[in-house]
Design an enzyme around this catalytic site. Structure first.
Site, PDB file in Angstrom:
ATOM      1  N   ASP A  96      25.965  40.778  40.556  1.00 55.67           N
ATOM      2  CA  ASP A  96      26.079  41.135  39.051  1.00 55.67           C
ATOM      3  C   ASP A  96      24.751  40.828  38.396  1.00 55.67           C
ATOM      4  O   ASP A  96      23.957  40.321  38.950  1.00 55.67           O
ATOM      5  CB  ASP A  96      27.190  40.146  38.381  1.00 55.67           C
ATOM      6  CG  ASP A  96      27.702  40.688  37.182  1.00 55.67           C
ATOM      7  OD1 ASP A  96      27.302  41.872  36.653  1.00 55.67           O
ATOM      8  OD2 ASP A  96      28.485  39.956  36.383  1.00 55.67           O
ATOM      9  N   TYR A 155      27.645  32.328  49.183  1.00 57.09           N
ATOM     10  CA  TYR A 155      27.294  32.463  47.846  1.00 57.09           C
ATOM     11  C   TYR A 155      27.157  30.761  47.501  1.00 57.09           C
ATOM     12  O   TYR A 155      27.704  29.873  47.959  1.00 57.09           O
ATOM     13  CB  TYR A 155      28.044  32.749  46.748  1.00 57.09           C
ATOM     14  CG  TYR A 155      27.876  34.261  46.769  1.00 57.09           C
ATOM     15  CD1 TYR A 155      26.951  34.933  45.956  1.00 57.09           C
ATOM     16  CD2 TYR A 155      28.669  35.197  47.604  1.00 57.09           C
ATOM     17  CE1 TYR A 155      27.012  36.365  45.694  1.00 57.09           C
ATOM     18  CE2 TYR A 155      28.682  36.701  47.470  1.00 57.09           C
ATOM     19  CZ  TYR A 155      27.906  36.995  46.430  1.00 57.09           C
ATOM     20  OH  TYR A 155      27.868  38.595  46.382  1.00 57.09           O
TER      21      TYR A 155
END
Length: 324
Positions: A96, A155
Site C-alpha cells: 500500500d 511483514y
C-alpha cells in the site's frame, strides 16, 4: 528452458531476428551472445527489490501518482528497449501507499539470452531512484510466478514507544507515547495463529478482485528492542490492510484498553464494523514487507544458467596514493 538476460540502454543494439543468432560487441570488449527465443512466453527474470515507500502511492501501477512498479518499469524499458506490455512485470505483493519493502519479489519477461547478469543489475540500479534498489537478479524457470508461487509472506510493523520520537525512525516506525503491556499483546497475537476467516480485518479494496477471506497465519511474534517494539507476522497471504488492522487491535490491547480475548470475538464476527468499535487507523509507514517464501522447485534456475547477480563488488587493484 535456457537462461536469459537483458541488456542496458547503453549496450543495446537492434534485436536480432527470431531465426538468427548474433554477437554484440560491447564497449568493455566482452561479447554477449543473443540467442533466439524458442519459448512463446519469453525468458523470465526474477528480481528481489528493496524500497523506501515514503513517497510512493504503493507498488501497483497507476497512471498518475508515482508508484514503485512505475519506477521499475521505467528503468526496465530504458534498459531493454521493450515496451511495458512486453515486459509483463508482476510483483508478489501489492504494498500500500507508504509501505516499505526489503524483500519484494517481481518477475518480468524479455526475448534475450545473455551471458552475464551483473551488467543489467548495475544498469537498473543506475536508472532507478535511490529509494528503490534491485538487491538480486536471477534467471527463473517458466513455472515461477512472483505472486502465485509464493508459499508465505513476512511483514514487520515497528512501534516506537517513548515520549520523544527518534527522528531517525520517523519514516519507518509508528510513534506511540503510551506504555505498552507487551505480554498482553503476545497473548492476543496467539489468537491470530492458524487458519481463520479474516473478513473483520479487511478494508474495502479499490480493485474488482474478490479475495478469499480465509488466510493461514503461521506465526505472530512481538519482539522488544529497547524503545522499539517489532511485530512480526508470517502468513499464507493477507487481505487489504489486514496486517495494519491486526496490529492496531494489538496496540489497543497493549494499552490495556481491551482484553486479549477480544480477538476471537472479532474474528468470529467477520464484520469490519465490529473491529471499528475497538480499534483505530494505523499509518502505513511502520509496515515493511520483509521476505517472501517460495516452493523450492520454483526457484530452480533453467539448465546452463550462470549464478544470480548480487551486484558487482569493486576492488582496488593498485594504490594510487602518492607516498613521500
Amino acid at each position: 528452458m535456457s537462461c536469459y538476460y537483458a541488456v542496458t540502454s547503453a549496450l543495446v543494439s537492434p534485436f536480432p531476428s527470431p531465426s538468427s543468432t548474433s554477437l554484440l560487441s560491447l564497449n568493455s570488449g566482452d561479447d554477449v551472445e543473443v540467442k533466439p527465443n524458442f519459448n512463446q512466453n519469453g525468458y523470465k527474470w526474477r528480481l528481489l527489490l528493496a524500497y523506501d515507500g515514503t513517497r510512493y502511492a504503493g507498488w501497483q501501477y497507476q497512471e498518475s501518482p508515482p508508484t514503485v512498479q512505475c519506477a521499475v518499469e521505467k528503468a526496465l524499458i530504458k534498459a531493454t528497449k521493450l515496451q511495458r506490455k512486453d515486459l509483463q512485470l508482476v510483483g508478489a505483493s501489492r504494498t500500500d501507499a507508504g509501505v516499505h519493502a526489503w524483500g519484494q519479489v517481481a518477475h518480468f519477461i524479455t526475448p534475450f539470452n545473455y551471458n552475464n547478469l551483473d551488467r543489467i543489475h548495475a544498469a537498473l540500479n543506475g536508472l532507478l531512484p535511490k529509494d528503490i534498489r534491485v538487491r538480486e537478479i536471477s534467471p527463473a524457470s517458466s513455472e515461477f510466478h512472483a505472486r502465485f508461487s509464493a508459499k508465505s509472506k513476512i511483514y514487520h510493523y515497528k512501534i516506537y514507544s517513548d515520549t520523544i520520537m527518534d527522528p531517525f525512525q520517523r519514516h519507518f516506525a509508528y510513534h506511540n507515547m503510551y506504555k505498552l503491556n507487551s505480554d498482553a499483546m503476545r497473548e492476543a497475537a496467539k489468537y491470530f495463529i492458524g487458519k481463520h476467516d479474516f473478513s473483520a480485518f479487511e478494508n474495502a479494496s479499490h480493485n474488482d478482485r474478490v479475495p478469499d477471506p480465509v488466510k493461514h497465519i503461521f506465526r505472530f511474534d512481538v519482539k522488544e528492542m529497547g524503545a522499539l517494539l517489532q511485530l512480526e507476522v508470517e502468513g499464507s497471504g493477507f487481505l487489504y490492510r489486514q496486517v495494519r488492522n491486526m496490529v492496531a487491535l494489538l496496540l489497543q490491547i497493549g494499552k490495556e484498553a481491551i482484553p486479549p480475548d477480544i480477538v476471537p470475538h472479532i474474528l468470529s464476527s467477520r464484520d469490519r464494523k465490529e473491529l471499528a468499535k475497538y480499534s483505530f487507523y494505523l499509518p502505513p509507514h511502520g509496515l515493511c514487507l520483509v521476505s517472501i517464501n517460495y516452493n523450492e522447485s520454483h526457484l530452480l534456475p533453467p539448465p546452463g544458467c550462470p549464478a544470480k547477480s548480487f551486484g558487482m563488488h569493486h576492488t582496488i587493484r593498485k594504490c594510487k596514493t602518492i607516498f613521500y
